[in-house]
Design a protein around this motif. Sequence first.
Motif, PDB file in Angstrom:
ATOM      1  N   LEU A  62     -16.947  85.233  29.170  1.00 40.27           N
ATOM      2  CA  LEU A  62     -15.752  84.489  28.808  1.00 40.27           C
ATOM      3  C   LEU A  62     -14.757  84.512  29.957  1.00 40.27           C
ATOM      4  CD1 LEU A  62     -14.492  83.055  26.275  1.00 40.27           C
ATOM      5  CD2 LEU A  62     -13.390  85.235  25.769  1.00 40.27           C
ATOM      6  N   GLU A  63     -14.193  83.350  30.292  1.00 46.11           N
ATOM      7  CA  GLU A  63     -13.198  83.255  31.353  1.00 46.11           C
ATOM      8  C   GLU A  63     -12.032  82.417  30.865  1.00 46.11           C
ATOM      9  OE1 GLU A  63     -12.945  82.369  36.147  1.00 46.11           O
ATOM     10  OE2 GLU A  63     -14.452  81.332  34.959  1.00 46.11           O
ATOM     11  N   ALA A  64     -10.817  82.826  31.218  1.00 45.16           N
ATOM     12  CA  ALA A  64      -9.615  82.106  30.810  1.00 45.16           C
ATOM     13  C   ALA A  64      -8.732  81.874  32.033  1.00 45.16           C
ATOM     14  CB  ALA A  64      -8.852  82.910  29.750  1.00 45.16           C
TER      15      ALA A  64
ATOM     16  N   VAL B  28     -10.370  77.837  28.478  1.00 48.94           N
ATOM     17  CA  VAL B  28     -11.315  78.914  28.186  1.00 48.94           C
ATOM     18  C   VAL B  28     -12.728  78.369  28.370  1.00 48.94           C
ATOM     19  CG1 VAL B  28     -12.035  80.640  26.498  1.00 48.94           C
ATOM     20  CG2 VAL B  28      -9.687  79.776  26.465  1.00 48.94           C
ATOM     21  N   SER B  29     -13.577  79.086  29.096  1.00 47.86           N
ATOM     22  CA  SER B  29     -14.964  78.665  29.274  1.00 47.86           C
ATOM     23  C   SER B  29     -15.875  79.855  29.026  1.00 47.86           C
ATOM     24  CB  SER B  29     -15.185  78.106  30.684  1.00 47.86           C
ATOM     25  OG  SER B  29     -14.865  79.065  31.671  1.00 47.86           O
TER      26      SER B  29
ATOM     27  N   ILE C  48      -7.871  86.316  24.432  1.00 52.11           N
ATOM     28  CA  ILE C  48      -8.784  85.359  23.804  1.00 52.11           C
ATOM     29  C   ILE C  48     -10.141  86.011  23.568  1.00 52.11           C
ATOM     30  CG2 ILE C  48      -9.911  83.115  24.046  1.00 52.11           C
ATOM     31  CD1 ILE C  48      -7.065  83.705  26.327  1.00 52.11           C
ATOM     32  N   VAL C  49     -10.753  85.739  22.410  1.00 51.49           N
ATOM     33  CA  VAL C  49     -12.138  86.118  22.139  1.00 51.49           C
ATOM     34  C   VAL C  49     -12.812  84.948  21.436  1.00 51.49           C
ATOM     35  CG1 VAL C  49     -11.666  88.594  21.940  1.00 51.49           C
ATOM     36  CG2 VAL C  49     -11.621  87.157  19.893  1.00 51.49           C
TER      37      VAL C  49
ATOM     38  N   ALA D 273     -10.908  87.940  27.048  1.00 51.34           N
ATOM     39  CA  ALA D 273     -10.332  87.521  28.314  1.00 51.34           C
ATOM     40  C   ALA D 273      -8.836  87.350  28.093  1.00 51.34           C
ATOM     41  CB  ALA D 273     -10.967  86.219  28.781  1.00 51.34           C
ATOM     42  N   SER D 274      -8.084  87.241  29.164  1.00 52.34           N
ATOM     43  CA  SER D 274      -6.645  87.055  29.032  1.00 52.34           C
ATOM     44  C   SER D 274      -6.150  86.145  30.144  1.00 52.34           C
ATOM     45  CB  SER D 274      -5.910  88.399  29.086  1.00 52.34           C
ATOM     46  OG  SER D 274      -6.109  89.037  30.339  1.00 52.34           O
TER      47      SER D 274
END
Length: 351
Positions: free
Chosen positions: A52-54, A63-64, A132-133, A173-174
């Motif tokens: 997860l990437e933000a 978000v991806s 984010i999750v 991610a944040s």
Amino acid sequence: KTYQKDFHSTPNPTATIDLGIEGIEGRYVKIQLLNNDYLSLAEVQVLGESKLEAIGGNRQINVSWSAFASKNYNLYYAQQSFEKLNGQIDNYAALKGGTLIPNVGAHKCPSASMCDYDYTITHLSNNVKYYIVITPISTPHSEEGAMETGGHMITPLPIFPPHSEEGAMSRQASATPRAGLGVLNDTGITFSGGNKIGWAGNNKECISNIKNKQDCHQGRDATHNDDSDGHAGFSFTKISNTGIALAANAANWSCVRDEVTGLIWERKSSSANSSHEPNLHYAWHLYSWYNTDSKNNGGYAGTEHVTGKSCDRDVQVLGCEIGNTQAFVKKVNKVGLCGKKDWRLPTIEEL
């Protein structure tokens, strides 16, 4: 190493073994009864981890993530860490700003990107950190029976209605949304002027009886001076050449992301060659400044070709071959660096 969980009641309709937000690597799954009886399993799913990437933007976060075990996902975000939930995602609303966006799996990443799905969260507050999750959602097909009459099969009838099962949450991610590129780091000054009015010199501690607040009394160099990921309020993350965030103690990395400004910086190399080829990111390659874009070149395009004695030195051969900064940026974006192909030179303010 074995992770075990016991159930003392029949799953209705399902039961989930959550290995925790940090994830555990495993190879085998074993399910057995605690007593001597018959065991009947309808379905067992093993759900893996998502990368997860933000990335923050102006009042939004993109978000991806990479797909795992599902084509459908729920996305959660909040202004507090999801680690507070101890894996119980149903309690997301207990977090400050806790929000659920259901079924975001329909958003596909472009074919050339390094993710499977992405989603842009909008209408956020700037300069606020969000966590984010995501969770996978599985929707099994209906199990169907059939009516029989006169030796012929007629319309199938559902025996069990379909239901959705939500898997465990991903690693979080944040990101922090920010307006434009005007965000700057704090000064990093953690000492004060003299400890009394008229006293010459500095006090190495932020202690002073001068009435007005000084730099060290406010800002990130006061509120985040823990040196955990950067000295005196700075916050940095090492990034691999494929764009993956690395641990602070990682020995090899290709880029550094400034978590305060959101900018990602190339890491120059001390080696002139990489795999027996000239290293594009060698620190001692020289380029003339050149930019033909009148919108941001300040009215002067610069010099396209390097000339003079600087091109006689072997350590600068590649820089002389490419010639100028515009050509250098173009070549970096053709090859790619740290999972990105939209590199540019920094502005004076960013430097």
